[in-house]
Design a protein around this motif. Sequence first.
Motif, PDB file in Angstrom:
ATOM      1  N   GLN A 346       0.979  -1.193  -0.028  1.00 55.84           N
ATOM      2  CA  GLN A 346       0.095   0.023  -0.173  1.00 55.84           C
ATOM      3  C   GLN A 346       0.848   1.422   0.072  1.00 55.84           C
ATOM      4  N   ILE A 347       0.671   2.321  -0.779  1.00 58.99           N
ATOM      5  CA  ILE A 347       1.317   3.261  -1.103  1.00 58.99           C
ATOM      6  C   ILE A 347       0.498   4.506  -1.266  1.00 58.99           C
ATOM      7  N   PHE A 348       0.819   5.564  -0.311  1.00 61.55           N
ATOM      8  CA  PHE A 348       0.012   6.779  -0.533  1.00 61.55           C
ATOM      9  C   PHE A 348       1.047   8.030  -0.597  1.00 61.55           C
ATOM     10  N   THR A 349       0.947   9.055  -1.763  1.00 65.58           N
ATOM     11  CA  THR A 349       1.500  10.154  -1.554  1.00 65.58           C
ATOM     12  C   THR A 349       1.005  11.484  -1.514  1.00 65.58           C
ATOM     13  N   PHE A 365      -4.412   9.189   6.067  1.00 59.37           N
ATOM     14  CA  PHE A 365      -4.402   7.790   5.202  1.00 59.37           C
ATOM     15  C   PHE A 365      -4.932   6.857   6.014  1.00 59.37           C
ATOM     16  N   GLU A 366      -5.411   5.655   5.634  1.00 60.13           N
ATOM     17  CA  GLU A 366      -5.758   4.469   6.192  1.00 60.13           C
ATOM     18  C   GLU A 366      -4.988   3.383   5.609  1.00 60.13           C
ATOM     19  N   LEU A 377       5.864   0.816   8.944  1.00 59.84           N
ATOM     20  CA  LEU A 377       5.299   1.987   8.048  1.00 59.84           C
ATOM     21  C   LEU A 377       6.745   2.944   7.685  1.00 59.84           C
ATOM     22  N   GLU A 378       6.810   2.865   6.304  1.00 64.87           N
ATOM     23  CA  GLU A 378       8.133   3.860   5.728  1.00 64.87           C
ATOM     24  C   GLU A 378       7.497   5.179   5.123  1.00 64.87           C
TER      25      GLU A 378
END
Length: 947
Positions: A346-349, A365-366, A377-378
Amino acid sequence: MPAADAELGTSVGTTGAAPAPAPASLKQPPAERAVSVLWSFGKCLGALLPVYLAGYYGFSISVVLFGLLIYMGWKHGRQEKVTRLKSAMYLLDNEIEFTTAKVLRSKRDLPPLDVEKVEWLNKVCLHQAWPFVGQYLEKLLVETIAPAIRASSIHLQTLSFTKVNIGEKAPKVVGVKAHTEQDKRQVMLDLYLSYAGDVEVNVEIKKYFCKAGVKGIQLHGKLRVILEPLIGDVPLVGAITMFFIRRPKLDINWTGLTNLLDIPGLNAISDTMIMDAIASHLVLPNRLTVPLVADLHVAQLRSPLPRGVVRIHLLEAEDLTAKDTVIKGLIDGKSDPYAVLRVGTQIFTSHHVDSNLNPQWREMFEVIVHEVPGQELEVEVFDKDPDQDDFLGRVKLDLDIVKKARVVDDWFNLRDVPSGSIHLRLEWLSLLSSADRLSEVIQKNQNLTSKTAEPPSAAILAVYLDQAFELPMRKGNKDPSPMVQLSIQDTTKESKTCYGTNNPVWEDAFTFFIQDPHKQDIDIQVKDDDRALSLGNLTIPLTRVLAAPELTMDQWFHLENSSSASRIYVKIVLRGVLRIHLVEAQNLIAKDNFMGGMVKGKSDPYVKIRVAGITFRSHTIKENLNPTWNELYELPGQEIQFELFDKDIDQDDFLGRCILQYQSLQSYQNKVVPSAAVLFVYVERAHGLPLKKSGKEPKVGAEIILKGVSHKTKVCERSTSPRWDEAFHYLIRDPRDETLTVKLSHSWGQALGSLTLPLREVLAEPGLVLDRWLSLDGALPESQILLRATLKVLTICCVFFLRCSMCACEQCPVCDLFCTESLVTTSQVKLTLGYSTEENRLFITVHSCRALAACSKDGADPYVSFILLPDKKGTTKRRTATKKRDLNPEFNERFDFDLSLEESTQRKLDLSVKNSVSFMSRERELIGKVLQLDLNQIDLKTGVTQW
């Protein structure tokens, strides 16, 4: 004589004695030498050919230079890859020396400190077994994989493995970490794997004169192995589940035509594609499950419910590095920072903030967490640039810390950069099987604000896509290649494709965030692999899941816009999020007394909350008998235990306890009538059914209906005597007023007969079992169906309850704060009561207790004491042994009494569970007490064993 001359003399002497061996080239036959010369000439010609063609066709010299540049890059990349592989193999062969000298080793390559070495496993198991593994893999490639590849395409019909050598280098387990704090019904191990193998596999496609292969592989990663469920029979473990928590590091050395993959750019793409293929099977959330016993729900092990959800608030950063400098760094500029967040796949920006070294994002974000401990978490921060974004730092955080703390709100220093820190707020949201508090959660989420377009989620939905049955055929009566698209609002996910079948088995799992299940639906589209041909669809309102028991639907669904027999099997599980606010306490007991209790003091109270085996602790408030905490926690389980303590220097004093049973908060709000019985219906076969109108034999399916609940069997092949052998069950409210209906039809179309069975007939059968042939209405006179209907009446077992001693204590402050009579959980004791007519004795066996209340922070030292009343002299008083620090003690002690049966029935059992304490101890002695049990109400001859 000089040394050189001596060596020369020796050489000459030797030559004179015996002629020197001829060079290797002279030993080759003339034909081989000719081929070697031609091959050398061909390589020279091939090198000059591009230059000639460029001049012949008038191409620019830049084309030649570009080709030369690509060749040099390929050559450089290949040499680096070979060097890395040789270095890794040499490193593994000399691990002790290199580890001691700290050469070519960095801290990030070493396993954590709490990992144990397992050299015996490498030497005895892996090294010894590796040659046999190689034999198996060679056989698998040649006899299974190669024929499958040849059959997959006409262009690959001449494919063959010309060489398969797994090599002598076996994989190595660098370390093993055992997680003992997790579920006691499983064994969880983390294996730190390192493989630098000299594997060599060559492939040839003779039709196209193509040769390719692999010579050397590197693979490094952490493999999690879960042995579950643990069972009490050989092999002691039901299944083995394996997966990589994060993508392992992969490096492949190509040979032959695949040398082209070592060209810069193609190298990264090829390795990424292979890693994607590995990740689709072995990297979370994907798992490889190998069942070891039969009748195991493999789909549940392969796709378990997530552990929870982490809500990530990306708030702000400060003191970031300036990357947009002016005049080659002489004048410092700014940066345009944005953040990339990763948890597994899972990737968010985030959005980028222009020209700011102290940006504020305020985004939320979830992420779904599948495994803790393990998943991290990175967060990486970058400077947005037109060409290539600059790196501004990273931070990693184990999500197990968030799970234990429930809420983490802190600044984290960015690593690998001179300066910078980032502010994150992380909330762990646990999953509950109840919708009681769902409206409250939705209302609270609506009050939250975020820059993200979507509001916070109130629940998550897990969809287990199992299989489908009798999907329609494609044009030309060809089997379809079905796949499924699952959609909730704007989110769509796709299953894998099952090729060439109308009875596909997917066994895929999907997870969706749900904002309001009262207003959302799940849309299921079954399509052919071209996504154009629809094979059926289904829409399920989530309100149906809310009304289902335990928020779970696990059943067959009939597909719309499909054939009449088309069905799909889906399991849908909804899990909500619930919070608990620890607010305040009042009128606590003062434990910090002075002068032997003559002067009253205060207390320094704090609270321990135990939920599902996890303990949370509030902060301590100094000298306050009416403390206010105002802390927030998530409830992951059904039972919540509160304990109050007074913080002291030596030993904390116990102030009280309360246990809340979350299930007791459910008061039949859906107005459902409790069931009185369970009906099991086993549909075996039918006989003498009528033919279709066309004169052909029918494809028969049976539908069993009771009170609006319908189940369908499979559709049998054409026959007037179909056989199903399927079983179904129904919950019955009143079997005296309900009727079972069975309908037979051809592919759920033309009716072939029906049966109406009042359950009163089953009640009249011996043992409540009806098992016989029954005639069908609306069919031929000889048409019959064989079924077995078994009715089981539900009854409430007698339970020996322990009355909580805390709630009987008038001075207990915890009862005043938290407890009500309907919320206190019940401790229990398991007893066997009976009378032996052969020995003329009454016997009582004390087996165990469970869910006892603790008397101190160390628990309790329980024992069971009882007496048979009336007994003025106490001759029937007995007690068990004491179990140290055990709230679920096992006693298994039997006590005999020389009483006649008549005397036994006149006695009453008075039983207590007590805590063994010293004379000067302040701990309470009584844990719980069973209200006097009249033995006249028990069938002592038969005996009874119950909680």
